[in-house]
Design a protein around this motif. Sequence first.
Motif, mmCIF file in Angstrom:
data_model
loop_
_atom_site.group_PDB
_atom_site.id
_atom_site.type_symbol
_atom_site.label_atom_id
_atom_site.label_comp_id
_atom_site.label_asym_id
_atom_site.label_seq_id
_atom_site.Cartn_x
_atom_site.Cartn_y
_atom_site.Cartn_z
ATOM 1 N N GLY A 1 0.848 -1.109 -0.033
ATOM 2 C CA GLY A 1 0.176 0.104 0.179
ATOM 3 C C GLY A 1 0.991 0.985 0.046
ATOM 4 O O GLY A 1 1.991 1.167 0.462
ATOM 5 N N LYS A 2 0.074 2.356 -0.301
ATOM 6 C CA LYS A 2 0.975 3.714 -0.564
ATOM 7 C C LYS A 2 1.102 4.025 0.985
ATOM 8 O O LYS A 2 2.082 4.696 1.210
ATOM 9 C CB LYS A 2 0.144 4.528 -1.364
ATOM 10 C CG LYS A 2 0.175 4.105 -2.712
ATOM 11 C CD LYS A 2 -0.454 5.671 -3.603
ATOM 12 C CE LYS A 2 -2.043 5.738 -3.066
ATOM 13 N NZ LYS A 2 -2.758 4.600 -3.663
ATOM 14 N N ALA B 1 -3.393 -1.623 5.591
ATOM 15 C CA ALA B 1 -4.403 -2.372 6.364
ATOM 16 C C ALA B 1 -5.759 -2.606 5.773
ATOM 17 O O ALA B 1 -6.493 -3.673 6.153
ATOM 18 C CB ALA B 1 -4.921 -1.311 7.598
ATOM 19 N N LYS B 2 -6.242 -1.724 4.830
ATOM 20 C CA LYS B 2 -7.466 -2.048 3.911
ATOM 21 C C LYS B 2 -7.071 -3.175 3.183
ATOM 22 O O LYS B 2 -8.123 -4.155 3.097
ATOM 23 C CB LYS B 2 -7.570 -0.652 3.064
ATOM 24 C CG LYS B 2 -8.938 -1.034 2.061
ATOM 25 C CD LYS B 2 -9.285 0.248 1.345
ATOM 26 C CE LYS B 2 -10.474 0.119 0.716
ATOM 27 N NZ LYS B 2 -10.720 1.241 -0.340
ATOM 28 N N ALA C 1 -9.054 -7.047 3.572
ATOM 29 C CA ALA C 1 -9.942 -7.416 2.527
ATOM 30 C C ALA C 1 -9.612 -8.998 2.280
ATOM 31 O O ALA C 1 -10.467 -9.685 1.774
ATOM 32 C CB ALA C 1 -9.647 -6.797 1.103
ATOM 33 N N ILE C 2 -8.283 -9.530 2.644
ATOM 34 C CA ILE C 2 -7.998 -10.874 2.516
ATOM 35 C C ILE C 2 -8.002 -11.536 4.076
ATOM 36 O O ILE C 2 -7.701 -12.737 4.118
ATOM 37 C CB ILE C 2 -6.761 -11.008 1.843
ATOM 38 C CG1 ILE C 2 -5.531 -10.532 2.710
ATOM 39 C CG2 ILE C 2 -6.791 -10.493 0.363
ATOM 40 C CD1 ILE C 2 -4.213 -10.612 2.280
ATOM 41 N N GLY C 3 -8.423 -10.947 4.921
ATOM 42 C CA GLY C 3 -8.590 -11.391 6.407
ATOM 43 C C GLY C 3 -7.325 -12.032 6.904
ATOM 44 O O GLY C 3 -7.297 -12.813 7.797
ATOM 45 N N ARG C 4 -6.406 -10.836 6.816
ATOM 46 C CA ARG C 4 -5.174 -11.154 7.491
ATOM 47 C C ARG C 4 -4.586 -9.851 8.226
ATOM 48 O O ARG C 4 -5.127 -8.730 8.182
ATOM 49 C CB ARG C 4 -4.057 -11.497 6.303
ATOM 50 C CG ARG C 4 -4.292 -12.441 5.480
ATOM 51 C CD ARG C 4 -4.062 -13.980 6.092
ATOM 52 N NE ARG C 4 -2.731 -14.134 6.281
ATOM 53 C CZ ARG C 4 -1.791 -14.719 5.468
ATOM 54 N NH1 ARG C 4 -2.216 -14.855 4.258
ATOM 55 N NH2 ARG C 4 -0.346 -14.793 5.684
ATOM 56 N N GLU C 5 -3.728 -10.182 9.269
ATOM 57 C CA GLU C 5 -3.210 -9.086 10.134
ATOM 58 C C GLU C 5 -2.058 -8.477 9.461
ATOM 59 O O GLU C 5 -1.177 -9.170 8.730
ATOM 60 C CB GLU C 5 -2.783 -9.377 11.556
ATOM 61 C CG GLU C 5 -4.303 -10.171 12.368
ATOM 62 C CD GLU C 5 -5.105 -9.047 12.443
ATOM 63 O OE1 GLU C 5 -4.725 -7.795 12.646
ATOM 64 O OE2 GLU C 5 -6.435 -9.235 12.758
ATOM 65 N N VAL C 6 -1.885 -7.088 9.482
ATOM 66 C CA VAL C 6 -0.858 -6.349 8.987
ATOM 67 C C VAL C 6 0.527 -7.041 9.490
ATOM 68 O O VAL C 6 1.634 -7.187 8.638
ATOM 69 C CB VAL C 6 -0.899 -5.128 9.000
ATOM 70 C CG1 VAL C 6 0.256 -4.234 8.573
ATOM 71 C CG2 VAL C 6 -2.019 -4.506 8.309
ATOM 72 N N ASP C 7 0.748 -6.878 10.736
ATOM 73 C CA ASP C 7 1.801 -7.586 11.399
ATOM 74 C C ASP C 7 2.319 -8.835 11.014
ATOM 75 O O ASP C 7 3.504 -9.255 10.717
ATOM 76 C CB ASP C 7 1.698 -7.454 12.883
ATOM 77 C CG ASP C 7 1.557 -6.033 13.253
ATOM 78 O OD1 ASP C 7 1.820 -5.171 12.684
ATOM 79 O OD2 ASP C 7 1.266 -5.972 14.613
ATOM 80 N N LEU D 1 5.397 -10.204 1.631
ATOM 81 C CA LEU D 1 5.767 -9.208 1.189
ATOM 82 C C LEU D 1 4.740 -7.928 1.079
ATOM 83 O O LEU D 1 3.821 -7.919 0.358
ATOM 84 C CB LEU D 1 6.203 -9.148 -0.495
ATOM 85 C CG LEU D 1 7.245 -10.386 -0.709
ATOM 86 C CD1 LEU D 1 7.485 -10.470 -2.171
ATOM 87 C CD2 LEU D 1 8.537 -9.772 0.096
ATOM 88 N N ALA D 2 4.877 -7.260 2.614
ATOM 89 C CA ALA D 2 3.739 -6.506 2.788
ATOM 90 C C ALA D 2 4.436 -5.212 3.249
ATOM 91 O O ALA D 2 5.414 -5.109 3.959
ATOM 92 C CB ALA D 2 2.762 -7.161 3.878
ATOM 93 N N GLY D 3 3.660 -4.139 3.172
ATOM 94 C CA GLY D 3 3.951 -2.870 3.718
ATOM 95 C C GLY D 3 4.156 -2.038 2.404
ATOM 96 O O GLY D 3 3.512 -2.271 1.327
ATOM 97 N N SER D 4 4.798 -0.804 2.686
ATOM 98 C CA SER D 4 5.079 0.210 1.782
ATOM 99 C C SER D 4 5.920 -0.358 0.524
ATOM 100 O O SER D 4 6.674 -1.359 0.550
ATOM 101 C CB SER D 4 5.751 1.655 2.164
ATOM 102 O OG SER D 4 7.167 1.134 2.482
ATOM 103 N N PRO D 5 6.160 0.227 -0.674
ATOM 104 C CA PRO D 5 6.865 -0.154 -1.806
ATOM 105 C C PRO D 5 8.148 -0.336 -1.401
ATOM 106 O O PRO D 5 8.831 -1.277 -1.834
ATOM 107 C CB PRO D 5 6.660 0.790 -2.785
ATOM 108 C CG PRO D 5 5.232 1.155 -2.585
ATOM 109 C CD PRO D 5 4.876 1.143 -1.299
#
Length: 307
Positions: A235-236, A242-243, A247-253, A260-264
């Motif tokens: 996400g930007k 978080a959005k 949407a995929i039912g997962r926690e950000v942490d 591979l999650a977080g900002s670019p």
Amino acid sequence: MDLRIFTEPQQGATYDTLLSVAKATEELNFDAFFRSDHYLRMGPSDGLPGPTDAWITLAGLARETRRIRLGTLMTAGTFRLPGVLAIQVAQVDQMSGGRVELGIGAGWYEEEHTAYGIPFPKEKFARLEEQLEIVTGLWATPVGQNFDFNGKYYRLKDSPALPKPAQSKVPVLIGGHGAKRTPQLAARFADEFNIPFGSVEDSAKQFARVREAAEVYGRKADDLVYSNALVACVGKDEAEIAKRAAAIGREVDDLKANGLAGSPAEVVDKIGRYAELGASRFYLQILDLDDLDHLELISSQVLSQLG
């Protein structure tokens, strides 16, 4: 560095949805579109409208795309007889003009076998070994010669070993976390070794095992491509991350720790940590197939930085 889009249609997707994702994959300069090979949903999804078959899907996409590679992570060895699979893959390769890759595994999800009346044998790994011998043997047999195989589980006699793929060699992908037999199979048969959903530390250990096995079987360790499959949630800003996680039912942490999650910038940095181990290809598991803006963001702000 190759970035490939990896989908899980058993969670709920029509062919038209998959086609939209594949076309976006092509237009946004990703290297390939891959899909899982499952007939039953997993987790909280309702699975509607129902499963789609991996090789029927890829046959359709072969005619509706022009550039991207197409393949499976992973075709279940329990679903198809090896001679039939060799025909299917060769035909789809012809239909695509030589863009197909075969990821294959032993099969593991017993419930989907029960749900659709598919046998679920105990000796799956030994069968997979014979399947790999047969599929690669059929493709390698010169035109005009026959192929025979007399194994414990499969027997072929006087096979014309046709049709042939369009490629002189269809790339074979083998993957997993097994410490002994999996690296041995990869060393014998694979063009690429893939680690699904593994940490940097686990990847380092498993890549080392495969490299060692390759040397034992008389291959150079760098003859294989080394890759990782990881869930993507980019996400930007934190709100968009978080959005997409919700949407995929997962926690950000959890996604940041194990995917591979977080900002670019965060994602580029994590890809770099895997790349230091020798990974040169990444399969981005995209779980929300309606969010094509996600693919556009990854293309413009992650792929563009990898060169």
